[in-house]
Design an enzyme around this catalytic site. Structure first.
Site, mmCIF file in Angstrom:
data_model
loop_
_atom_site.group_PDB
_atom_site.id
_atom_site.type_symbol
_atom_site.label_atom_id
_atom_site.label_comp_id
_atom_site.label_asym_id
_atom_site.label_seq_id
_atom_site.Cartn_x
_atom_site.Cartn_y
_atom_site.Cartn_z
ATOM 1 N N GLY A 233 56.951 30.623 78.242
ATOM 2 C CA GLY A 233 58.299 30.207 77.895
ATOM 3 C C GLY A 233 58.969 31.061 76.841
ATOM 4 O O GLY A 233 60.023 30.671 76.327
ATOM 5 N N ASP A 234 58.402 32.217 76.517
ATOM 6 C CA ASP A 234 58.999 33.086 75.493
ATOM 7 C C ASP A 234 58.613 34.529 75.803
ATOM 8 O O ASP A 234 58.448 34.891 76.975
ATOM 9 C CB ASP A 234 58.540 32.652 74.094
ATOM 10 C CG ASP A 234 59.566 32.990 73.022
ATOM 11 O OD1 ASP A 234 59.853 34.192 72.846
ATOM 12 O OD2 ASP A 234 60.081 32.079 72.360
ATOM 13 N N ASP A 235 58.442 35.368 74.781
ATOM 14 C CA ASP A 235 58.042 36.762 75.006
ATOM 15 C C ASP A 235 56.633 36.813 75.586
ATOM 16 O O ASP A 235 55.752 36.059 75.175
ATOM 17 C CB ASP A 235 58.053 37.541 73.689
ATOM 18 C CG ASP A 235 59.437 37.616 73.053
ATOM 19 O OD1 ASP A 235 60.444 37.459 73.781
ATOM 20 O OD2 ASP A 235 59.512 37.828 71.831
#
Length: 449
Positions: free
Chosen positions: A253-255
């Protein structure tokens, strides 16, 4: 034709990952840095069942894991000890590792985090952050944790470490967290680490976080979390030296990968850079960046090589980010041979990204960004080519873009946006900013092809 070829390459990479349990195996002749830390055969093997562990998914095994690790530490067997986790679901609270041990997850083994957050241990904030990353004060200890360790291996037959993060994500969404959420795996001040052939699932916060470490290999891992899970970065080397991340699949859900080195005045004071970082043969997707540096870069980040990346369904393909007040430096970075598909922005190098831990940071502490080379990048269904926006009082220098071909999906192409930057651009489509198009006297860029 080029778009279909790129799509085929991405689909092949994803298919290979799925066939191999989510991770990758380097082809013969491919470079690999697994030799940084050689895999060891331990002199002794024990099972978690020897310490009363029950893998029925209901019995709490915290005491079994704590007892097993304490026994290994006290035993101090020649060559170290392997802790075997058989097939089953082993529910447990957070626990620490010790030196000279292997945590081995058999096929079908799941080490699952308890949902009882009230008993989760609290630990001090990292000195290079000065506070929890999300909230002031301390932070929850990672699910699997270690401090001042040497010679630790976490491996297996693609068993799973499950953080059961949805409870933590919902607390974050409802804004009723008291402290910063726990990482799934964090090792601090540790050396000679191997993490391989394991699935990391649904981390409460960042997944794999080596901080103040050296000689770390992360390879053949799968990292999975829903795209709407907040701040579930894949692998975040932080103020660490000699780190290799390769042959892995990440969808979070992010980098996917973010290299860090401390936050504003705390990172500058602690002064532990990240250097000697290699990232190669990574495939994955997520709503933010495929490959990132920052935005916490106050201890400095240098000598990074990222190559052979396949990034799809992502916000930004390559994201290098810092801010006024960060101080530190980002230099000698090379990102090469990147395939992008269905990405909002191909490349962003930003001097205005990220927040601050408090109001005590020095606005005059300006980062130095120098000698960044981005080359051999191919993109299909990219909405915007990118932006490079330096800092007026500290322009970004020696930025080289070379052999970048982006098939812009928008009906009307959005141009590159650049300011306070100097460097060169060779064979870039759509054409780069005018302040990067001249390469006279810029051998650093003309040699990048």
């Amino acid at each position: 034709m080029a778009g279909r070829l790129l799509m085929a390459r991405l689909l092949l990479a994803i298919l290979l990952a799925l066939l191999q349990g989510g991770a990758f195996v380097a082809a013969e002749g491919d470079e690999t840095c697994s030799g940084i830390v050689p895999m060891k055969k331990r002199g002794e093997v024990v099972s978690i069942t020897d310490f009363g562990g029950v893998g029925d998914g209901r019995t709490l095994n915290t005491e079994a894991f704590v007892s097993a690790v304490a026994w290994i530490e006290q035993r101090n067997a020649p060559g170290g000890t392997l802790l075997y986790v058989p097939s089953g679901v082993w529910l447990t609270g957070a626990f620490n590792l010790t030196s000279h041990m292997t945590l081995f997850l058999a096929q079908g083994a799941v080490i699952s985090a308890t949902q009882d957050t009230s008993s989760w241990p609290l630990i001090d904030p990292l000195p290079s952050y000065g506070r929890g990353r999300e909230l002031p004060g301390g932070r929850y200890m990672s699910f699997i944790h270690g401090n001042k360790l040497h010679d630790v291996i976490i491996t297996g037959e693609n068993g799973t470490i499950d953080g059961q993060g949805d409870l933590w994500w919902n607390m974050w969404r409802r804004r009723n967290l008291r402290f910063t959420r726990p990482n799934l795996l964090e090792l601090m001040h540790s050396t000679d680490i191997i993490i391989s052939n394991v699935v990391f699932l649904n981390s409460p916060f960042w997944n794999i976080h080596p901080v103040y470490c050296s000689n770390v290999v992360v390879r053949n891992v799968t990292i999975l979390a829903p795209h709407d899970s907040p701040n579930t970065d894949g692998v975040d080397p932080d103020s660490s030296l000699n780190v290799c991340i390769e042959d892995s699949y990440i969808s979070t859900g992010d980098d996917l990968i973010a290299i860090k080195s401390g936050w504003d005045e705390y990172g500058m004071a602690y002064a532990h850079p990240s250097s000697g970082i290699t990232v190669r043969r990574i495939t994955g997707s997520g709503p933010f960046a495929g490959f990132a540096i920052g935005s916490e870069t106050s201890g400095g980040i240098a000598n990074v090589l990222a190559e052979n990346l396949n990034i799809f369904n992502t916000g930004i393909g390559i994201h290098i980010k810092t801010n006024s007040g960060r101080g530190g430096f980002i230099r000698n970075i090379t990102v090469s041979d990147v395939n992008l598909w269905n990405v909002r922005k191909g490349l962003r190098i930003a001097g205005n990204a990220g927040d601050h831990p408090d109001d005590r940071y020095n606005t005059n502490a300006l980062p130095v960004v120098d000698k960044l080379t981005i080359k051999n990048v191919w993109g299909v269904r990219v909405l915007q080519p990118g932006s490079i926006q330096g800092i007026k009082k500290s322009p970004f220098t020696q930025i080289c873009l070379s052999n970048i071909k982006l098939d812009i999906a928008a009906v009307k192409a959005v141009p590159w946006i650049c300011s306070d930057v100097s460097g060169g651009a060779l064979e870039v489509q759509p054409a780069a900013c005018t302040n990067l198009t001249s390469t006279n006297g810029m051998n650093f860029c003309t040699g990048a092809l």
